[in-house]
Design a protein around this motif. Structure first.
Motif, PDB file in Angstrom:
ATOM      1  N   PRO A  88       0.791  -0.864  -0.011  1.00  0.00           N
ATOM      2  CA  PRO A  88      -0.073  -0.035  -0.279  1.00  0.00           C
ATOM      3  C   PRO A  88       0.895   1.195   0.227  1.00  0.00           C
ATOM      4  O   PRO A  88       1.714   1.158   0.821  1.00  0.00           O
ATOM      5  N   THR A  89       0.675   1.925  -1.058  1.00  0.00           N
ATOM      6  CA  THR A  89       1.688   3.376  -1.050  1.00  0.00           C
ATOM      7  C   THR A  89       0.686   4.092  -1.679  1.00  0.00           C
ATOM      8  O   THR A  89       0.324   4.665  -2.624  1.00  0.00           O
ATOM      9  N   PRO A  90       0.658   5.470  -1.529  1.00  0.00           N
ATOM     10  CA  PRO A  90       0.607   6.620  -1.701  1.00  0.00           C
ATOM     11  C   PRO A  90       0.222   7.110  -4.080  1.00  0.00           C
ATOM     12  O   PRO A  90      -0.060   7.636  -4.476  1.00  0.00           O
ATOM     13  N   LEU A  94      -4.560   3.798  -7.857  1.00  0.00           N
ATOM     14  CA  LEU A  94      -5.935   4.161  -6.460  1.00  0.00           C
ATOM     15  C   LEU A  94      -6.647   2.286  -7.132  1.00  0.00           C
ATOM     16  O   LEU A  94      -6.997   2.140  -7.700  1.00  0.00           O
ATOM     17  N   LEU A  95      -6.845   2.070  -5.830  1.00  0.00           N
ATOM     18  CA  LEU A  95      -8.183   1.149  -5.312  1.00  0.00           C
ATOM     19  C   LEU A  95      -9.215   1.662  -6.123  1.00  0.00           C
ATOM     20  O   LEU A  95      -9.978   2.807  -5.985  1.00  0.00           O
ATOM     21  N   ASN A  96     -10.236   0.684  -6.706  1.00  0.00           N
ATOM     22  CA  ASN A  96     -11.799   0.672  -6.678  1.00  0.00           C
ATOM     23  C   ASN A  96     -11.743  -0.789  -6.983  1.00  0.00           C
ATOM     24  O   ASN A  96     -11.323  -1.858  -6.552  1.00  0.00           O
ATOM     25  N   THR A 129       4.011  -7.297  -6.181  1.00  0.00           N
ATOM     26  CA  THR A 129       4.195  -7.257  -7.381  1.00  0.00           C
ATOM     27  C   THR A 129       2.913  -5.637  -7.451  1.00  0.00           C
ATOM     28  O   THR A 129       2.501  -6.041  -8.660  1.00  0.00           O
ATOM     29  N   ASP A 130       2.598  -5.179  -7.057  1.00  0.00           N
ATOM     30  CA  ASP A 130       1.666  -4.618  -6.540  1.00  0.00           C
ATOM     31  C   ASP A 130       1.475  -3.282  -5.795  1.00  0.00           C
ATOM     32  O   ASP A 130       1.058  -4.049  -4.947  1.00  0.00           O
ATOM     33  N   GLU A 131       1.766  -1.858  -6.366  1.00  0.00           N
ATOM     34  CA  GLU A 131       1.570  -0.846  -5.038  1.00  0.00           C
ATOM     35  C   GLU A 131      -0.035  -0.320  -5.739  1.00  0.00           C
ATOM     36  O   GLU A 131      -0.389  -0.288  -6.370  1.00  0.00           O
ATOM     37  N   ILE A 132      -0.522  -0.096  -4.349  1.00  0.00           N
ATOM     38  CA  ILE A 132      -1.655   0.560  -4.755  1.00  0.00           C
ATOM     39  C   ILE A 132      -2.491   1.612  -3.571  1.00  0.00           C
ATOM     40  O   ILE A 132      -1.917   1.321  -2.154  1.00  0.00           O
ATOM     41  N   SER A 152     -12.144  -4.642   1.637  1.00  0.00           N
ATOM     42  CA  SER A 152     -12.425  -4.422   0.187  1.00  0.00           C
ATOM     43  C   SER A 152     -12.472  -5.686  -0.449  1.00  0.00           C
ATOM     44  O   SER A 152     -13.942  -5.905  -1.354  1.00  0.00           O
ATOM     45  N   VAL A 153     -11.603  -6.713  -0.158  1.00  0.00           N
ATOM     46  CA  VAL A 153     -11.640  -7.125  -1.201  1.00  0.00           C
ATOM     47  C   VAL A 153     -12.311  -8.628  -0.586  1.00  0.00           C
ATOM     48  O   VAL A 153     -12.604  -9.399  -1.148  1.00  0.00           O
TER      49      VAL A 153
END
Ligand code: SAM
Length: 236
Positions: A88-90, A94-96, A129-132, A152-153
């Motif tokens: 998780p990183t600014p 962007l999470l949706n 693998t994923d920065e959100i 949310s998941v």
């Protein structure tokens, strides 16, 4: 799904995974949570700390690579090929809803929470693998952001929420935002619920509710409203 959470503050994470739907999903056997305390691995790093000063100077401490590489090394063997390792990183994607839905189909998720100025770039380059991002603002640490992503998941995993119909009509499961909801009593402090809801006419109630959803979406989210109108037109 197995969820591995690496953090210097496991108590923050536990206070969230031990409540409500996240806890129930574990009790029902849909999810297993594993938390790893970074401080337990500090003694194996160069200065027995989890953080250190940035090379090249500048303000703020950086989470060191050794404890995180070591913890990830022990988790890695058990991970499925399609696992996602999330930071998780600014400055991330962007999470949706669509991203949460995609992640809800995975067997394994690893969440590595940052702190201070962030984490050593080698972790981002070789493990993540994923920065959100959860939004355009900066939190103190990754725990709250990671838990928002996780919540949310997990609620989208089939079976976790009893009424699928309920989550399917939530905002973003559909181009229209959710509409107004009322419950008993029908009159409270002289304020009545809309008469149509007491009529028993399900067809008219559905029409009314949809109209309310349309009005709200048009007013608040022109982007979703445009999508909805395009979708409606393509069905005509
Ligand atoms: N230096 C980083 C930057 O400007 O992008 C911010 C670091 S922040 C103080 C510390 C940690 O909080 C980050 O490493 C990240 O894990 C988490 N964090 C803060 N804001 C976030 C956001 N909007 N979305 C996701 N994670 C966030």
């Amino acid at each position: 799904m197995k969820v591995h959470i690496i953090t210097p503050f496991p108590e923050m994470v536990k206070s969230i995974i031990n409540c409500s739907i996240l806890a129930k999903s574990q009790q029902k056997g849909y999810v297993e949570y594993y938390t790893y305390n970074l401080f337990d691995f500090a003694e194996n790093s160069t200065n027995n700390r989890i953080d250190d000063y940035p090379f090249g100077g500048g303000a703020g401490m950086i989470l060191k690579p050794e404890p995180i590489f070591e913890i990830f090394g022990s988790i890695k063997k058990g991970l499925n090929e399609n696992s996602k390792i999330i930071y998780p990183t600014p400055d991330g994607q962007l999470l949706n809803h669509n991203l949460s839905k995609e992640l809800s189909h995975l067997d394994d998720l690893v969440i590595i929470n940052g702190h201070y100025k962030g984490i050593d770039q080698r972790i981002r380059d070789h493990i993540i693998t994923d920065e959100i991002s959860i939004g355009d603002y900066v939190l103190t640490g990754g725990e709250l952001a990671g838990m928002i992503i996780l919540d949310s998941v997990v609620r989208l995993m089939p079976g976790v929420i009893n009424s699928k119909e309920s989550s399917d009509s939530d905002s973003f499961s559909h181009p229209l935002l959710d509409g107004p909801h009322y419950t008993r009593p029908a009159r409270y402090k002289d304020i009545d619920v809309p008469e149509i809801l007491l009529s028993g006419n399900h067809k008219e109630i559905e029409k009314w509710f949809n109209k309310k959803r349309e009005e709200k979406t048009k007013l608040r989210r022109p982007d979703l409203w445009g999508e909805y109108k395009r979708l409606k037109k393509s069905k005509e």
